[in-house]
Scaffold this active site. Sequence first.
Site, PDB file in Angstrom:
ATOM      1  N   ARG B 355       0.791  -0.970   0.047  1.00  0.00           N
ATOM      2  CA  ARG B 355       0.143   0.155   0.153  1.00  0.00           C
ATOM      3  C   ARG B 355       0.873   1.104  -0.038  1.00  0.00           C
ATOM      4  O   ARG B 355       1.450   1.801   1.134  1.00  0.00           O
ATOM      5  CB  ARG B 355      -0.752  -0.101   1.156  1.00  0.00           C
ATOM      6  CG  ARG B 355      -2.075   0.983   1.097  1.00  0.00           C
ATOM      7  CD  ARG B 355      -2.526   1.275   2.584  1.00  0.00           C
ATOM      8  NE  ARG B 355      -1.661   2.213   3.118  1.00  0.00           N
ATOM      9  CZ  ARG B 355      -1.884   2.233   4.579  1.00  0.00           C
ATOM     10  NH1 ARG B 355      -2.534   1.218   5.383  1.00  0.00           N
ATOM     11  NH2 ARG B 355      -0.944   2.692   5.217  1.00  0.00           N
ATOM     12  N   HIS B 359      -3.466   5.215   4.211  1.00  0.00           N
ATOM     13  CA  HIS B 359      -4.778   4.258   4.387  1.00  0.00           C
ATOM     14  C   HIS B 359      -5.906   5.003   3.709  1.00  0.00           C
ATOM     15  O   HIS B 359      -6.793   4.781   3.208  1.00  0.00           O
ATOM     16  CB  HIS B 359      -4.875   3.949   5.906  1.00  0.00           C
ATOM     17  CG  HIS B 359      -6.550   3.713   6.094  1.00  0.00           C
ATOM     18  ND1 HIS B 359      -6.903   2.220   5.479  1.00  0.00           N
ATOM     19  CD2 HIS B 359      -7.593   4.285   6.744  1.00  0.00           C
ATOM     20  CE1 HIS B 359      -8.011   2.133   5.995  1.00  0.00           C
ATOM     21  NE2 HIS B 359      -8.628   3.248   6.509  1.00  0.00           N
ATOM     22  N   TYR B 368       4.185   5.786  10.961  1.00  0.00           N
ATOM     23  CA  TYR B 368       4.429   4.485  11.519  1.00  0.00           C
ATOM     24  C   TYR B 368       5.218   3.653  10.784  1.00  0.00           C
ATOM     25  O   TYR B 368       5.484   2.586  10.575  1.00  0.00           O
ATOM     26  CB  TYR B 368       3.111   3.670  11.679  1.00  0.00           C
ATOM     27  CG  TYR B 368       2.172   3.870  10.543  1.00  0.00           C
ATOM     28  CD1 TYR B 368       0.951   4.659  10.853  1.00  0.00           C
ATOM     29  CD2 TYR B 368       2.191   3.047   9.697  1.00  0.00           C
ATOM     30  CE1 TYR B 368       0.030   4.788   9.950  1.00  0.00           C
ATOM     31  CE2 TYR B 368       1.026   3.192   8.660  1.00  0.00           C
ATOM     32  CZ  TYR B 368       0.142   3.981   8.648  1.00  0.00           C
ATOM     33  OH  TYR B 368      -0.868   4.050   7.579  1.00  0.00           O
TER      34      TYR B 368
END
Lengths: 402, 467
Positions: B355, B359, B368
Amino acid sequence: MSATIHGAATALSTFNSVDSKKLISPCRTNLPARSKRCIVAGSDASKRSGSRLRVGHSQKLIPNAVATKADTSVTTGTGHELLLFEALQEGLEEEMDRDPHVCVMGEDVGHYGGSYKVTKGLADKFGDLRVLDTPICENAFTGMGIGAAMTGLRPVIEGMNMGFLLLAFNQISNNCGMLHYTSGGQFTIPVVIRGPGGVGRQLGAEHSQRLESYFQSIPGIQMVACSTPYNAKGLMKAAIRSENPVILFEHVLLYNLKESIPDEEYICNLEEAEMVRPGEHITILTYSRMRYHVMQAAKTLVNKGYDPEVIDIRSLKPFDLYTIGNSVKKTHRVLIVEECMRTGGIGASLTAAINENFNDYLDAPVMCLSSQDVPTPYAGTLEEWTVVQPAQIVTAVEQLCQ
Amino acid sequence: MAQHLKSSSSKSAFVNILKHNFGIGSQSHAARHLRPNLPNGPPRQNPISRLCNTMAEKLSVSSIGLHVDSNNQVLDFPGGKVAFTHEIQFISESSKERVPCYRVLDDNGQQIPNSHFVQVSEEVAVKIYSDMVTLQIMDNIFYEAQRQGRLSFYATTIGEEAINIASAAALTPQDVIFPQYREPGVLLWRGFTLQEFANQCFGNKSDYGKGRQMPVHYGSNKLNYFTVSATIATQLPNAVGAAYSLKMDRKDACAVTFFGDGGSSEGDFHAAMNFAAVMEAPVLFICRNNGWAISTPTSDQFRSDGVVVKGRAYGIRSIRVDGNDALAMYSAVHAAREMAIREQRPILIEALTYRVGHHSTSDDSTRYRSADEIEWWNKARNPLSRFRTWIESYGWWSDEAESDLRSRIKKEMLEALRVAEKSEKPNLENMFSDVYDVPPSNLREQELMVRQTIKSHPQDYPSDVPL
């Protein structure tokens, strides 16, 4: 055989009666099946002066449930006797015969015939795909039913006990209730979710839940509760034909009720309440098993000189405020008898709705008899005390009618 | 006297079980669904088979052979015969080696020699590539629009274009799609226009969803793409239901559902896989294992070797594919679809990918994970550049075609944005319609109350929503 609608089956049946005389009140049968009776409560305080109720009828006629003319004879004199679970099965079978898209899914519904025998014999007749035994995962088979509905089937999803549908809450709320709306009307979800609920005989707390309180807020679903073999079959058929998702609440203790129902095809209106016993002094609103407790109390009340009007509300979402309103305007007193818990139950919502809409017509505050806010105990005596008993109903009526 | 309202649960259920075991038989479970529609005749009585499964027995000496070989002894338990062992051995929690990943193109886009794949025509290959580029540009422009405050929300598919487009290319328009929310490429392949995407994102009156949902929650019944529901993995049982419906109608089509590595943790994933296997439903479960579920890496999501090994637990054929290899995705989905329909079985495809984007626009993934990691995947393992190398090797693409395409799509996108932004919103009535097929009295009442409130306080009401 054309389907006829029996609007308000005025059953003068008492608790013990097997044969119920069905009187169709003329005004009801002239209404279209899905009349949108719009009751506008006055929210503009300055113009408030008694009745500002305006009743309108919808222009839309739903072709499935066409109103009969007043002089159509309903009872042919014959009719056949059966138990409530058989009536449900008969309705289901007729719909499955009529429309090949109707299918059933649930645990043990196939060759076992369902835990309460509502689907007995259907798997042999229609095959294992149309009467589908599923593994144990309520969320999954409810989700499956919703997906199948979106592709054109009309599933009847059985929860072995309504309490198990708590596991299916995610699918029922998020997908069943919402997808017609969020998809912009592109996908319809004509499912029927049914199963037995309510307090039984020592089934324990987990198997004695009243899911109608938990589901009543979900937008997009309709809820109905059956209470007699007659309305069980009629509501089952109507629910299957409805384009909206419908949750049909049955009661564990009512499956063996016996009644004589018509031979010809009929449907009950999903949004209508049932006038069980017309009266003048007080309106008693109830549904499902409590109807029978109320009727038993009614016998006592009649002996004491009271004339209660008993209405089985049948439609839990939305409430039939038309019937209820007419009754309140007549009697001016309301007692609600339900099996739900005091907090957040159907009675709580109904009390609010009546107070909002018919406050001017009430001579006394709306009283609601419900179960306590406790998990249903297993011990038989304790369990009996959690359910409203006829004696309490009699006392409440006497209190209200002072 | 009073009716006996007896509960049929306790006593009669027990009686029914007894009755059942004594011969009201049914055919064995295994063969059941292969004959979906029983004719209206007498039921097939096979009282023995249901009982058989529950009886434990050892095979008699005579049925095995002249002598009993202790290695050949078997046990009968519900579920079938099973050999037994006298050694106490636990099955290891993981196999020594991870399940290998199927790929056709190497990191540089060169076709690996001797690779099995389904050959695509020039037309299909060029469409696959163009749609991947379109998806990439669409994502970038919508993302920027959100950053500029023109859109309220967006979620990109950057890095997963090959999964989106190549899988869509391998399906037919009759296959029904149940997406999670990172698969707009499937819609794009099927013909959803940039304008239609923009309309949904802006929630204007041309949106098929009538402005009710968040951006990226597309849906189109015409294109057999079911409206995105934000809840994770709830679409998996829905897909099984659709597959069941297709199976009943004997259609030459399957249900296809997408989900992420995070979605495979949801209960619905396990239940749906189990159901699909038992129902023998023609459904493809395509997992986009992109390494992250918002900020949760896969090491915190499950401890199995990814998602592909879970298929076997449910009796489902599975494959692991390089999700950034368009050709491998195409071939795998093509083969899986054919198997699913011909053999009426579910198939699990785990597409490994990354990804690249956040998100969603509410997330900043550099908090993160390292920006280097993101950059590496974006550049070195980019699905578009790999496939581009492959189609260029056939002479089907060029730099010129690339720049033409990119500038055309960019112009189209900006125009679509402009039109969608200026379009009127759906009117207030749509807040109350479609909750049911026909608005009931309580909703009509509530709509009237809202309208009355707006009339008395017009300044508190947004001016761009028509009444």
